[in-house]
Design a protein around this motif. Sequence first.
Motif, PDB file in Angstrom:
ATOM      1  N   VAL A  29       1.160  -1.717   0.039  1.00 28.00           N
ATOM      2  CA  VAL A  29      -0.392   0.152  -0.172  1.00 28.00           C
ATOM      3  C   VAL A  29       1.425   1.195   0.131  1.00 28.00           C
ATOM      4  N   TYR A  30       0.737   2.796  -1.329  1.00 28.16           N
ATOM      5  CA  TYR A  30       1.143   3.480  -1.174  1.00 28.16           C
ATOM      6  C   TYR A  30       0.200   4.630  -0.410  1.00 28.16           C
ATOM      7  N   VAL A  31       0.234   5.385   0.567  1.00 28.56           N
ATOM      8  CA  VAL A  31      -0.715   6.325   1.278  1.00 28.56           C
ATOM      9  C   VAL A  31       0.477   7.078   0.671  1.00 28.56           C
ATOM     10  N   VAL A  32       0.041   8.968   0.214  1.00 33.92           N
ATOM     11  CA  VAL A  32       0.438  10.196  -1.160  1.00 33.92           C
ATOM     12  C   VAL A  32      -0.327  10.533   0.453  1.00 33.92           C
ATOM     13  N   ASP A  33       0.591  11.581   0.884  1.00 31.50           N
ATOM     14  CA  ASP A  33      -0.322  12.304   2.001  1.00 31.50           C
ATOM     15  C   ASP A  33      -0.371  13.855   0.861  1.00 31.50           C
ATOM     16  N   ASP A  34      -1.386  13.953  -0.259  1.00 32.83           N
ATOM     17  CA  ASP A  34      -0.808  15.240  -1.241  1.00 32.83           C
ATOM     18  C   ASP A  34      -1.080  17.185   0.030  1.00 32.83           C
ATOM     19  N   CYS A  35       0.095  16.685   0.759  1.00 35.81           N
ATOM     20  CA  CYS A  35       0.094  18.473   1.518  1.00 35.81           C
ATOM     21  C   CYS A  35      -1.245  18.360   2.385  1.00 35.81           C
ATOM     22  N   CYS A  36      -2.041  17.448   3.286  1.00 31.29           N
ATOM     23  CA  CYS A  36      -3.180  17.240   3.873  1.00 31.29           C
ATOM     24  C   CYS A  36      -3.306  17.805   4.890  1.00 31.29           C
ATOM     25  N   PRO A  37      -4.016  19.151   5.280  1.00 30.16           N
ATOM     26  CA  PRO A  37      -4.281  20.095   6.337  1.00 30.16           C
ATOM     27  C   PRO A  37      -4.161  18.903   7.698  1.00 30.16           C
ATOM     28  N   GLU A  38      -3.994  17.644   7.871  1.00 29.12           N
ATOM     29  CA  GLU A  38      -4.823  17.449   8.576  1.00 29.12           C
ATOM     30  C   GLU A  38      -4.348  15.972   8.719  1.00 29.12           C
ATOM     31  N   HIS A  39      -2.729  16.262   8.881  1.00 28.46           N
ATOM     32  CA  HIS A  39      -2.045  15.235   8.004  1.00 28.46           C
ATOM     33  C   HIS A  39      -1.862  14.075   8.279  1.00 28.46           C
ATOM     34  N   SER A  40      -2.681  13.810   7.181  1.00 31.05           N
ATOM     35  CA  SER A  40      -3.385  11.940   6.926  1.00 31.05           C
ATOM     36  C   SER A  40      -2.020  10.825   7.363  1.00 31.05           C
ATOM     37  N   GLY A  41      -1.175  11.157   6.363  1.00 28.97           N
ATOM     38  CA  GLY A  41       0.067  10.786   6.010  1.00 28.97           C
ATOM     39  C   GLY A  41       0.796   9.916   8.252  1.00 28.97           C
ATOM     40  N   ASP A  42       0.774  11.603   8.541  1.00 28.10           N
ATOM     41  CA  ASP A  42       1.581  11.092   9.949  1.00 28.10           C
ATOM     42  C   ASP A  42       0.892   9.958  10.380  1.00 28.10           C
ATOM     43  N   LEU A  43      -0.855  10.424  10.202  1.00 29.63           N
ATOM     44  CA  LEU A  43      -2.091   9.334  11.048  1.00 29.63           C
ATOM     45  C   LEU A  43      -0.923   7.732  11.165  1.00 29.63           C
ATOM     46  N   VAL A  44      -1.189   7.678   9.356  1.00 32.69           N
ATOM     47  CA  VAL A  44      -0.815   6.449   9.025  1.00 32.69           C
ATOM     48  C   VAL A  44       0.223   6.217   9.819  1.00 32.69           C
ATOM     49  N   SER A  45       1.852   6.616   9.567  1.00 31.67           N
ATOM     50  CA  SER A  45       3.197   6.250  10.614  1.00 31.67           C
ATOM     51  C   SER A  45       2.984   5.719  11.469  1.00 31.67           C
ATOM     52  N   GLU A  46       2.206   6.748  12.004  1.00 34.74           N
ATOM     53  CA  GLU A  46       2.047   6.153  13.884  1.00 34.74           C
ATOM     54  C   GLU A  46       1.496   5.303  13.964  1.00 34.74           C
ATOM     55  N   HIS A  47       0.548   4.984  13.419  1.00 32.85           N
ATOM     56  CA  HIS A  47      -0.336   3.435  13.711  1.00 32.85           C
ATOM     57  C   HIS A  47      -0.475   2.329  12.327  1.00 32.85           C
ATOM     58  N   CYS A  48       0.252   2.532  11.617  1.00 35.56           N
ATOM     59  CA  CYS A  48       0.293   1.912  10.766  1.00 35.56           C
ATOM     60  C   CYS A  48       2.240   1.155  11.014  1.00 35.56           C
ATOM     61  N   ASN A  49       2.697  -0.665  11.224  1.00 34.81           N
ATOM     62  CA  ASN A  49       4.233  -0.593  11.768  1.00 34.81           C
ATOM     63  C   ASN A  49       4.327  -1.511  10.169  1.00 34.81           C
ATOM     64  N   SER A  50       2.660  -1.938   9.591  1.00 36.21           N
ATOM     65  CA  SER A  50       3.308  -2.466   8.204  1.00 36.21           C
ATOM     66  C   SER A  50       4.440  -2.278   6.962  1.00 36.21           C
ATOM     67  N   PRO A  51       5.695  -3.621   6.964  1.00 33.95           N
ATOM     68  CA  PRO A  51       6.318  -2.690   6.372  1.00 33.95           C
ATOM     69  C   PRO A  51       5.628  -2.718   5.465  1.00 33.95           C
ATOM     70  N   LYS A  52       4.696  -3.543   5.434  1.00 31.86           N
ATOM     71  CA  LYS A  52       3.851  -3.467   3.296  1.00 31.86           C
ATOM     72  C   LYS A  52       2.825  -1.919   3.032  1.00 31.86           C
ATOM     73  N   VAL A  53       2.790  -1.082   4.349  1.00 34.79           N
ATOM     74  CA  VAL A  53       2.993   0.261   3.877  1.00 34.79           C
ATOM     75  C   VAL A  53       4.242   1.419   3.711  1.00 34.79           C
ATOM     76  N   ARG A  54       3.985   1.675   2.956  1.00 34.35           N
ATOM     77  CA  ARG A  54       4.418   3.284   2.882  1.00 34.35           C
ATOM     78  C   ARG A  54       4.143   4.350   2.553  1.00 34.35           C
ATOM     79  N   VAL A  55       4.282   5.520   3.760  1.00 34.94           N
ATOM     80  CA  VAL A  55       3.469   6.705   2.731  1.00 34.94           C
ATOM     81  C   VAL A  55       4.959   7.076   2.443  1.00 34.94           C
TER      82      VAL A  55
END
Length: 333
Positions: A30-56
Amino acid sequence: MRVAAVIPCFRVRRHILDVVERALGQVDFVYVVDDCCPEHSGDLVSEHCNSPKVRVIRHEINQGVGGAVTTGYVAALADGIDVVVKLDGDGQMDPDYIPSLIAPILAGTADYTKGNRFFDIDFLRDMPPVRVFGNSSLSFINKISSGYWNIMDPTNGYTAIHASALRAIDARKLAKRYFFESDMLFRLNVVRAVVRDVPMPAIYGDEQSNLKIGNVLLDFPKRYLKNFFKRFFYNYILRDMNIGTIETVLGGTLLVGGTLWGIGNWISHGIEGEVTPVGTVMLAALPIILGSQLLLAAIGYDIYNVPTEPLQKIQPPFIKVASPRSAAIPTQT
């Protein structure tokens, strides 16, 4: 085949963790692309998803949904992914439909698949009436512009693409914002990729769309028109001049010429206070009728000319393959 999901993120903080978790059950990466999200969605995923299958992947400047998906595509190609699914982060697209979406690609019968909410009347019951009308209208216009007469619901962003088709197009030229899905169909037609619809419903909840109707009405028509003329040039003049070329050029000339000549004579006789002669009316009507018939024949030829042989099977040598490094990947973690 290795399958990955690209999830563009902008104002989707409430839904993104659930979408990522459910997508992981269906894909290899899974590639999560944080498009300069004002809610910092990418940081949320980084903090709660430790799976090596997820890249932010983070954008420092907002590029729109098209720009975010393109970044994910480039990263997937660089990692050797075979099939890439585009999945919105707002929860409107059910990850459980991913197996159905990628099935034609895995079977070798399609290069690109997309969801179709218009296949079943039950799929439309929860769709707002304005969206039903708007998407129906855009579907017909898109058929003319892209050349995929077998495709409905062009703005549906639930899609999957084979790496061979993704390499055949230049990702840097894709529209960056909400015209992305329609522009993708145009570019796939130019490289003769096979596209298939996959019936599936949409989910409408408490999410808010960032798409403005006014922007669609002002921006989409000129883009559709531009893509139509570019497609006609590539497919009917540059690469092949055929009966469709003759029917379109001659039909358009007769229709426009007859219309202008008829209007001109009608105005001229009106100024002089005279009734337009029947013969003049017939001379204007004849090219209009012939031109209309030729254009209908051209449409019939264009429908017959929809691509049917998947790129993943033939890999035409004349296609310029875009390098995965042709577009820079922003800072990522």
